[in-house]
Design a protein around this motif. Structure first.
Motif, PDB file in Angstrom:
ATOM      1  N   VAL A  62      55.068  34.958  33.970  1.00 16.93           N
ATOM      2  CA  VAL A  62      54.312  34.901  35.210  1.00 16.93           C
ATOM      3  C   VAL A  62      52.999  33.850  34.625  1.00 16.93           C
ATOM      4  O   VAL A  62      52.141  33.409  35.403  1.00 16.93           O
ATOM      5  N   THR A  63      52.940  33.618  33.327  1.00 10.76           N
ATOM      6  CA  THR A  63      51.857  32.518  32.896  1.00 10.76           C
ATOM      7  C   THR A  63      51.613  31.407  33.732  1.00 10.76           C
ATOM      8  O   THR A  63      50.472  31.043  34.118  1.00 10.76           O
ATOM      9  N   ALA A  64      52.790  30.465  34.012  1.00 11.17           N
ATOM     10  CA  ALA A  64      52.472  29.319  34.895  1.00 11.17           C
ATOM     11  C   ALA A  64      52.149  29.586  36.443  1.00 11.17           C
ATOM     12  O   ALA A  64      51.129  28.861  36.523  1.00 11.17           O
ATOM     13  N   PHE A  65      52.475  30.501  36.882  1.00  8.89           N
ATOM     14  CA  PHE A  65      51.795  30.828  38.134  1.00  8.89           C
ATOM     15  C   PHE A  65      50.617  31.205  38.089  1.00  8.89           C
ATOM     16  O   PHE A  65      49.639  31.128  38.956  1.00  8.89           O
ATOM     17  N   GLN A  66      50.355  32.377  37.146  1.00 10.03           N
ATOM     18  CA  GLN A  66      48.853  32.962  36.877  1.00 10.03           C
ATOM     19  C   GLN A  66      48.042  31.680  36.735  1.00 10.03           C
ATOM     20  O   GLN A  66      46.856  31.829  37.570  1.00 10.03           O
ATOM     21  N   MET A 122      51.762  41.980  37.324  1.00  8.33           N
ATOM     22  CA  MET A 122      51.298  41.340  36.237  1.00  8.33           C
ATOM     23  C   MET A 122      49.824  40.554  36.100  1.00  8.33           C
ATOM     24  O   MET A 122      49.154  40.765  35.373  1.00  8.33           O
ATOM     25  N   VAL A 123      49.608  39.968  37.016  1.00  6.34           N
ATOM     26  CA  VAL A 123      48.567  39.055  37.413  1.00  6.34           C
ATOM     27  C   VAL A 123      47.114  40.040  37.377  1.00  6.34           C
ATOM     28  O   VAL A 123      46.186  39.572  36.635  1.00  6.34           O
ATOM     29  N   THR A 124      47.127  41.113  38.204  1.00  6.70           N
ATOM     30  CA  THR A 124      46.195  41.817  38.399  1.00  6.70           C
ATOM     31  C   THR A 124      45.908  42.725  36.904  1.00  6.70           C
ATOM     32  O   THR A 124      44.728  42.888  36.794  1.00  6.70           O
ATOM     33  N   LEU A 125      46.811  43.109  36.118  1.00 10.19           N
ATOM     34  CA  LEU A 125      46.517  43.722  34.907  1.00 10.19           C
ATOM     35  C   LEU A 125      45.791  42.810  33.792  1.00 10.19           C
ATOM     36  O   LEU A 125      45.108  42.961  32.976  1.00 10.19           O
ATOM     37  N   ASN A 126      46.269  41.315  34.151  1.00 11.99           N
ATOM     38  CA  ASN A 126      46.167  40.245  33.045  1.00 11.99           C
ATOM     39  C   ASN A 126      44.574  39.876  33.632  1.00 11.99           C
ATOM     40  O   ASN A 126      43.824  39.464  32.683  1.00 11.99           O
ATOM     41  N   LYS A 127      44.136  40.073  34.720  1.00 12.56           N
ATOM     42  CA  LYS A 127      42.929  39.491  35.293  1.00 12.56           C
ATOM     43  C   LYS A 127      42.151  40.245  36.082  1.00 12.56           C
ATOM     44  O   LYS A 127      42.113  40.206  37.346  1.00 12.56           O
ATOM     45  N   THR A 128      41.670  41.398  35.425  1.00 14.78           N
ATOM     46  CA  THR A 128      40.869  42.378  35.982  1.00 14.78           C
ATOM     47  C   THR A 128      39.498  42.025  36.452  1.00 14.78           C
ATOM     48  O   THR A 128      38.921  42.824  37.346  1.00 14.78           O
ATOM     49  N   ASP A 129      38.987  40.788  36.090  1.00 15.50           N
ATOM     50  CA  ASP A 129      38.027  40.419  36.586  1.00 15.50           C
ATOM     51  C   ASP A 129      37.998  39.512  37.722  1.00 15.50           C
ATOM     52  O   ASP A 129      36.980  39.041  38.265  1.00 15.50           O
ATOM     53  N   VAL A 130      39.204  39.432  38.313  1.00 16.86           N
ATOM     54  CA  VAL A 130      39.424  38.405  39.436  1.00 16.86           C
ATOM     55  C   VAL A 130      39.646  39.171  40.673  1.00 16.86           C
ATOM     56  O   VAL A 130      39.180  38.852  41.720  1.00 16.86           O
ATOM     57  N   PHE A 131      40.524  40.239  40.648  1.00 17.77           N
ATOM     58  CA  PHE A 131      41.144  41.048  41.882  1.00 17.77           C
ATOM     59  C   PHE A 131      40.546  42.587  41.655  1.00 17.77           C
ATOM     60  O   PHE A 131      40.490  43.060  40.336  1.00 17.77           O
ATOM     61  N   SER A 132      40.057  43.160  42.743  1.00 15.93           N
ATOM     62  CA  SER A 132      39.716  44.470  42.607  1.00 15.93           C
ATOM     63  C   SER A 132      40.580  45.389  43.457  1.00 15.93           C
ATOM     64  O   SER A 132      40.558  46.638  43.292  1.00 15.93           O
ATOM     65  N   VAL A 162      38.773  48.855  39.561  1.00 21.06           N
ATOM     66  CA  VAL A 162      39.643  49.039  40.647  1.00 21.06           C
ATOM     67  C   VAL A 162      39.360  49.559  41.939  1.00 21.06           C
ATOM     68  O   VAL A 162      38.972  50.694  41.590  1.00 21.06           O
ATOM     69  N   LYS A 163      39.162  49.035  42.905  1.00 22.74           N
ATOM     70  CA  LYS A 163      38.899  49.843  44.139  1.00 22.74           C
ATOM     71  C   LYS A 163      39.740  50.362  45.099  1.00 22.74           C
ATOM     72  O   LYS A 163      39.546  51.259  45.901  1.00 22.74           O
ATOM     73  N   LEU A 164      41.165  49.644  44.892  1.00 19.84           N
ATOM     74  CA  LEU A 164      42.163  50.287  45.612  1.00 19.84           C
ATOM     75  C   LEU A 164      43.631  49.858  45.046  1.00 19.84           C
ATOM     76  O   LEU A 164      43.512  48.748  44.721  1.00 19.84           O
ATOM     77  N   ILE A 165      44.305  50.668  45.198  1.00 15.64           N
ATOM     78  CA  ILE A 165      45.761  50.672  44.661  1.00 15.64           C
ATOM     79  C   ILE A 165      46.728  50.976  45.980  1.00 15.64           C
ATOM     80  O   ILE A 165      46.613  52.154  46.289  1.00 15.64           O
ATOM     81  N   PHE A 166      47.496  50.274  46.391  1.00 17.22           N
ATOM     82  CA  PHE A 166      48.257  50.559  47.618  1.00 17.22           C
ATOM     83  C   PHE A 166      49.694  50.316  47.196  1.00 17.22           C
ATOM     84  O   PHE A 166      50.169  49.134  46.883  1.00 17.22           O
ATOM     85  N   LEU A 167      50.581  51.172  47.526  1.00 15.73           N
ATOM     86  CA  LEU A 167      52.014  51.277  46.813  1.00 15.73           C
ATOM     87  C   LEU A 167      52.833  51.643  48.167  1.00 15.73           C
ATOM     88  O   LEU A 167      52.679  52.617  48.866  1.00 15.73           O
TER      89      LEU A 167
END
Length: 372
Positions: A240-244, A282-292, A313-318
């Motif tokens: 996921v690195t390039a897309f991230q 992958m991205v949310t776990l790598n970038k916890t300061d970007v998405f909540s 983390v404010k919300l997890i929707f599955l």
């Protein structure tokens, strides 16, 4: 949820994920043109039971099949009539909602001239819409509409300008001081940044929810997940690195600089369907300061051990379809709740790894996002 499950559901997508139920053999003759036909084209047709009927003009062909339907190996086999056209009806009703398909003529793959094309399975495929009992939530209505605009943003990491589509809600831009939260919403493998608007009707879902007062307006950004360069079968090794880098370091700063956003982690969410869900995790776990706020739509699950700082983390929707693995989604949410997370599960009844599941998921997700 392990990556081998995600690989399994992606395989289901490639073969159209058309799990169907056999019903009474009597077919009701109330067929009407599919709503995603080319202008003025009568076929393909669909009926109230969910059957689809096709007519292909190929007078010199020896064999014609449609890649979907209960018609045995290779899909629905069509029969040649006296006028040289090939016709046939699926052997059973299909799941409600949107499906990709194509035509096989003497071993060659072609699109149906009667249907509109949609990007999926790494190519432009024909599309068909099976009427759904709950289709009103994504119907085009006489309500205020937002805009979906194409943008090109600079990407130094890929040495080009990349494309994204941005949904802005009704009334956006009238008050320059007004700022909006943002959902970054990803497509699945084989698709691109057009999928959520064209196949998913994300803009109409948003317009209708806003008009009904069920959500506060927010922006949606949809960009290409850089997934289709990966050969099908090698997705478990996706990096996921390039897309991230494109998403976090290039696209998000561009959106915040050019749109009326609330440029804060607390007002930024990421979600995705299928492969886009894998990317989201992958991205949310790598970038916890970007998405909540995180949303995986038929794209796996989170465990409480995955997340090191619960406060971010404010919300997890599955979510998933009832024909996928709903117990995995439900159990994961129970575990997350027990660990103190604000977690929500949703299961789309009667659907599998397909867009009706993801349309319904977005409808359920949107009211949960960006709550104070």
């Amino acid at each position: 949820m392990k990556q081998n499950y995600i690989f399994l559901v992606l395989t289901m997508t490639l073969i159209s994920s058309l799990t169907m139920a056999q019903t009474d053999s009597k077919i009701i003759e109330d067929f009407k043109p599919s709503t995603v036909n080319q202008p003025g084209k009568e076929f393909p047709k669909v009926n109230s039971q969910g059957y689809a009927r096709f007519r292909i003009e190929a007078p010199t062909a020896d064999s014609v099949r449609v890649s979907l339907g209960l018609g045995g190996k290779g899909g629905t086999k069509l029969t040649k009539s006296a006028d040289g056209a090939w016709t046939g009806t699926t052997g059973g009703p299909m799941d409600e909602g949107f499906h990709y398909y194509h035509i096989n003529i003497d071993g060659g793959t072609f699109n149906d001239p009667g249907a509109l094309n949609f990007y999926g399975s790494t190519r432009w495929e024909s599309g068909i819409e099976i009427p759904a009992h709950d289709q009103d939530f994504y119907a085009l209505k006489a309500v205020p509409h937002g805009n979906v605009q194409q943008i090109l943003f600079p990407s130094k990491s890929t040495n080009t300008s990349r494309r994204a589509f941005v949904y802005t809600p009704p009334g956006y831009g009238k008050e320059q001081s007004k700022r909006y939260p943002v959902l970054y919403l990803q497509h699945g493998w084989g698709e691109d940044e057009t999928a959520w608007s064209n196949q998913g009707h994300a803009n109409l879902i948003m317009d209708n929810l806003i008009a009904e007062g069920k959500i506060k307006p927010f922006i949606i950004v949809m960009t290409y997940g850089m997934t289709n360069e990966i050969k099908f079968g090698g997705l478990r090794n996706f990096d996921v690195t390039a897309f991230q880098t494109v998403l976090v370091d290039e696209l998000i700063p561009y959106i915040d600089a050019n749109f009326q956003t609330i440029a804060k982690q607390s007002h930024r969410a990421m979600g995705g369907l299928s492969m886009g869900g894998m990317e989201t995790k992958m991205v949310t776990l790598n970038k916890t300061d970007v998405f909540s706020q995180y949303a995986l739509l038929s794209g796996g699950t989170y465990s409480s051990e995955d997340i090191k700082d619960k406060s971010k983390v404010k919300l997890i929707f599955l979510s998933c379809g009832s024909k996928e693995r709903p117990d995995g989604v439900k159990n994961a949410v129970v575990t997350l709740k027990n660990a103190g997370f604000n977690a929500v599960s949703y299961v789309s009844e009667g659907t599998g790894h397909e867009f009706q599941t993801w349309r319904r998921s977005l409808k359920e997700l949107a009211p949960l996002l960006f709550k104070e």
